[in-house]
Design a protein around this motif. Structure first.
Motif, mmCIF file in Angstrom:
data_model
loop_
_atom_site.group_PDB
_atom_site.id
_atom_site.type_symbol
_atom_site.label_atom_id
_atom_site.label_comp_id
_atom_site.label_asym_id
_atom_site.label_seq_id
_atom_site.Cartn_x
_atom_site.Cartn_y
_atom_site.Cartn_z
ATOM 1 N N ASN A 6 0.828 -1.199 0.000
ATOM 2 C CA ASN A 6 0.000 0.000 0.000
ATOM 3 C C ASN A 6 0.867 1.255 0.000
ATOM 4 N N VAL A 10 0.938 4.336 -2.709
ATOM 5 C CA VAL A 10 0.735 5.733 -2.325
ATOM 6 C C VAL A 10 1.870 6.591 -2.866
ATOM 7 N N PRO A 20 2.563 7.652 4.028
ATOM 8 C CA PRO A 20 1.697 6.709 4.735
ATOM 9 C C PRO A 20 2.358 6.186 6.014
ATOM 10 N N CYS A 22 2.042 3.396 7.273
ATOM 11 C CA CYS A 22 2.426 1.988 7.154
ATOM 12 C C CYS A 22 3.784 1.812 6.479
ATOM 13 N N CYS A 52 -2.873 2.989 11.542
ATOM 14 C CA CYS A 52 -3.768 3.782 10.696
ATOM 15 C C CYS A 52 -4.218 5.070 11.389
ATOM 16 N N CYS A 55 -2.134 8.051 10.586
ATOM 17 C CA CYS A 55 -1.762 8.179 9.176
ATOM 18 C C CYS A 55 -2.380 9.419 8.526
ATOM 19 N N TRP A 60 -7.647 8.665 2.013
ATOM 20 C CA TRP A 60 -7.317 8.290 0.642
ATOM 21 C C TRP A 60 -7.140 6.775 0.533
ATOM 22 N N CYS A 61 -6.493 6.189 1.519
ATOM 23 C CA CYS A 61 -6.261 4.748 1.547
ATOM 24 C C CYS A 61 -7.593 3.993 1.538
ATOM 25 N N ARG A 64 -9.379 4.398 -1.861
ATOM 26 C CA ARG A 64 -8.693 3.591 -2.879
ATOM 27 C C ARG A 64 -9.032 2.108 -2.708
ATOM 28 N N ASP A 65 -9.057 1.651 -1.459
ATOM 29 C CA ASP A 65 -9.394 0.256 -1.186
ATOM 30 C C ASP A 65 -10.805 -0.064 -1.661
ATOM 31 N N ARG A 79 -7.416 -1.758 6.677
ATOM 32 C CA ARG A 79 -6.936 -0.777 5.707
ATOM 33 C C ARG A 79 -7.792 0.478 5.830
ATOM 34 N N GLY A 80 -7.188 1.597 5.668
ATOM 35 C CA GLY A 80 -7.938 2.840 5.728
ATOM 36 C C GLY A 80 -8.547 3.110 7.094
#
Length: 105
Positions: A6, A10, A20, A22, A52, A55, A60-61, A64-65, A79-80
């Motif tokens: 991820n 990014v 990010p 992560c 997260c 972050c 955005w994460c 996008r997911d 995620r996100g």
């Protein structure tokens, strides 16, 4: 330093400003065993969610997911800033369910 998948996306994409959280974190952290909410969050889920939480690109994460995942059953991990179950529920809310057995809607 190794970027997570991820984080690489990014950095490579013309996406949001910011690094990010992560980046440099073991990707396995974001794929904990899913827990039932009534049993409370697992320690592994809490650890992933903590990354997260700090972050700068979490929104955005998540978007996008959701855009990349075509069916809710393929949503995996954290995620996100959301757990697997939360993202699956959001996916169904936004896109609905796929018709069963190839039936058309």
């Amino acid at each position: 330093m190794t970027l997570t998948r991820n984080a690489k996306q990014v950095v490579a994409a013309a996406g949001p400003a910011g690094v990010p959280a992560c980046q440099g974190v073991d990707p396995e952290l974001f794929f904990p065993e899913a827990s039932e909410l009534r049993n409370g969050l697992s320690a592994a889920e809490l650890a992933a969610l903590a990354v997260c939480a700090g972050c700068p690109v979490v929104a955005w994460c998540l978007s996008r997911d959701l855009a990349e995942c075509t069916v809710a059953s393929r949503v995996r991990g954290v995620r996100g800033g959301l757990r697997q179950a939360e993202r699956r529920a959001l996916h169904v809310e936004l896109f609905g369910r796929r018709p069963k057995n190839g039936a058309t809607a």
